[in-house]
Design a protein around this motif. Structure first.
Motif, mmCIF file in Angstrom:
data_model
loop_
_atom_site.group_PDB
_atom_site.id
_atom_site.type_symbol
_atom_site.label_atom_id
_atom_site.label_comp_id
_atom_site.label_asym_id
_atom_site.label_seq_id
_atom_site.Cartn_x
_atom_site.Cartn_y
_atom_site.Cartn_z
ATOM 1 N N ILE A 119 0.831 -1.208 0.000
ATOM 2 C CA ILE A 119 0.000 0.000 0.000
ATOM 3 C C ILE A 119 0.861 1.252 0.000
ATOM 4 C CG2 ILE A 119 -1.630 1.354 1.388
ATOM 5 C CD1 ILE A 119 -2.948 -0.930 -0.122
ATOM 6 N N TRP A 120 1.935 1.268 0.794
ATOM 7 C CA TRP A 120 2.810 2.456 0.799
ATOM 8 C C TRP A 120 3.470 2.643 -0.562
ATOM 9 C CZ3 TRP A 120 0.045 3.724 4.298
ATOM 10 C CH2 TRP A 120 0.001 3.212 5.597
ATOM 11 N N GLY A 121 3.891 1.547 -1.186
ATOM 12 C CA GLY A 121 4.456 1.662 -2.533
ATOM 13 C C GLY A 121 3.438 2.168 -3.534
ATOM 14 N N LEU A 122 2.215 1.685 -3.420
ATOM 15 C CA LEU A 122 1.136 2.125 -4.312
ATOM 16 C C LEU A 122 0.867 3.611 -4.137
ATOM 17 C CD1 LEU A 122 -1.154 1.300 -6.312
ATOM 18 C CD2 LEU A 122 -2.577 0.851 -4.298
ATOM 19 N N ALA A 123 0.800 4.062 -2.885
ATOM 20 C CA ALA A 123 0.530 5.480 -2.629
ATOM 21 C C ALA A 123 1.666 6.361 -3.126
ATOM 22 C CB ALA A 123 0.313 5.700 -1.133
ATOM 23 N N ALA A 124 2.890 5.866 -3.013
ATOM 24 C CA ALA A 124 4.049 6.676 -3.398
ATOM 25 C C ALA A 124 4.256 6.732 -4.901
ATOM 26 C CB ALA A 124 5.309 6.120 -2.721
ATOM 27 N N GLY A 125 3.932 5.635 -5.603
ATOM 28 C CA GLY A 125 4.282 5.620 -7.021
ATOM 29 C C GLY A 125 3.433 4.739 -7.903
ATOM 30 N N ASP B 73 4.576 1.479 -10.485
ATOM 31 C CA ASP B 73 6.033 1.448 -10.332
ATOM 32 C C ASP B 73 6.436 1.402 -8.869
ATOM 33 O OD1 ASP B 73 6.318 1.521 -13.062
ATOM 34 O OD2 ASP B 73 6.694 3.676 -13.152
ATOM 35 N N GLY B 74 5.674 2.065 -8.010
ATOM 36 C CA GLY B 74 5.981 2.052 -6.591
ATOM 37 C C GLY B 74 5.842 0.661 -5.993
ATOM 38 N N VAL B 75 4.770 -0.047 -6.368
ATOM 39 C CA VAL B 75 4.586 -1.409 -5.870
ATOM 40 C C VAL B 75 5.679 -2.318 -6.418
ATOM 41 C CG1 VAL B 75 3.047 -3.415 -5.802
ATOM 42 C CG2 VAL B 75 2.094 -1.098 -5.620
ATOM 43 N N ALA B 76 5.975 -2.189 -7.700
ATOM 44 C CA ALA B 76 7.014 -3.024 -8.305
ATOM 45 C C ALA B 76 8.365 -2.790 -7.632
ATOM 46 C CB ALA B 76 7.108 -2.759 -9.800
ATOM 47 N N THR B 77 8.649 -1.540 -7.271
ATOM 48 C CA THR B 77 9.908 -1.240 -6.586
ATOM 49 C C THR B 77 9.959 -1.929 -5.231
ATOM 50 O OG1 THR B 77 10.170 0.894 -7.702
ATOM 51 C CG2 THR B 77 11.320 0.609 -5.609
#
Length: 335
Positions: free
Chosen positions: A288-294, A297-301
């Motif tokens: 979820i934090w990756g999704l919110a941030a980007g 691409d954020g989730v993949a990172t």
């Protein structure tokens, strides 16, 4: 995460009561130390595993979390694209804000999570709809006879989704109306097993902490056990998932996969969980934090960095494969 509404951030980050279990899921890992082996000539570690006939690149899967469109406009489709990009499995929540059919259109490997509803026909409809969309396993959440008291949401007055968002998988097949999620305190083992009559998919039970329940799940022919306290969002004061794991793994005795959900943030946590008996782990909040941030691409990172970290930690522990992550690589320390 700067653009994430503080109320929605609290929804994702928060838990029940005083959030002792939310905190314990992460801090319990602090008591566990790795005891690496050296000069094992392992080469580059191979973190692959096979679950229900599918070869996965590593032991990290995406846990079911609701309402991804609160974190990013692309919601669950962005998360699914990231899962496809990295080859992992996404467990789609029954409370997703995107229909399962659209999520499946990304080509990601999907499982589907559900709460058995008092309307057993509608539960069967959900299972059939997920199977028709191409999911490869069902995850039945069994730790929620009632809703936990999530005090952040109460303080914030967060009781409903914003206008324009809905739990799209809960649309009635006749009326098109979105149904409410109804938790059922009368739920029993036989209700879970009724799904056998409507699907051939593997069925995993999520929310198991007691070893006797794990043994019961295996005895009743279920296909997997997920050790989880619902991210601390149901029973505050429940044991941390990583602390419950060894007894559950011992009760299961390798007969079905045992997955761990809760508190995993680093490759060291993944390796620790596998050394304690887990087959694989699921992560929720980091996604979820990756999704919110980007977005995608954020989730993949998040997923790629965690995968790289797992390989690094395996190498530093002298483990060539996941099978070599055994309990002798761990020591428990006390303050």
């Amino acid at each position: 995460m700067a653009g994430l509404d503080p109320v929605h951030r609290d929804f994702f980050a928060g838990g029940a009561g005083d959030e002792r279990t939310v905190h314990a899921n992460e801090t319990a890992f602090d008591r566990l130390r790795l005891l690496p082996r050296v000069l094992r000539a392992t080469g580059v570690p191979d973190p692959r595993l096979t679950l229900f006939g599918t070869v996965l690149p590593g032991p990290v899967l995406i846990a079911p979390t609701a309402f991804h469109r609160l974190a990013h406009p692309d919601g669950e489709t962005a998360t699914a694209h990231a899962a496809r990009d990295t080859g992992t499995v996404m467990t789609v929540s029954m409370a997703a804000t995107t229909p399962i059919e659209k999520i499946a259109g990304t080509g990601a490997r999907l499982w589907f999570q559900l709460y058995p509803q008092p309307d057993r026909d509608f539960t069967a409809h959900l299972a059939g709809r997920a199977a028709a969309a191409g999911v490869t396993a069902l995850v039945v959440t069994v730790d929620s006879p009632v809703f936990g008291r999530r005090e952040r949401d109460l303080r914030n007055g967060f009781l409903d989704l914003p206008s324009g968002l809905a739990c799209e998988n809960l649309r009635d097949p006749v009326t098109g109306r979105v149904r409410d999620i109804v938790l059922d305190p009368s739920l029993g083992w036989d209700d879970v097993l009724r799904l056998r009559a409507v699907t051939r998919l593997p069925i995993l039970v999520k929310g198991v902490l007691h070893p006797a329940d794990a043994a019961e799940a295996v005895a009743r022919g279920l296909d997997g056990v997920i050790v989880s306290n619902h991210g601390g969002r149901q029973l505050d004061g429940a044991v941390a998932s990583i602390d419950a794991l060894p007894a559950v793994a011992e009760a299961v005795r390798g007969r079905v996969p045992v997955l761990l959900d809760g508190g995993v943030r680093r490759g060291t946590d993944v390796v620790t969980a596998l050394a304690r008996g887990a087959t694989a782990v699921l992560i929720g909040r980091p996604v979820i934090w990756g999704l919110a941030a980007g977005g995608r691409d954020g989730v993949a990172t998040v997923l790629r960095r965690l995968h790289e970290d797992v390989v690094r930690v395996m190498a530093l522990c002298g483990a060539a494969t996941l099978a070599e992550l055994t309990p002798d690589l761990l020591r428990e320390v006390r303050p």
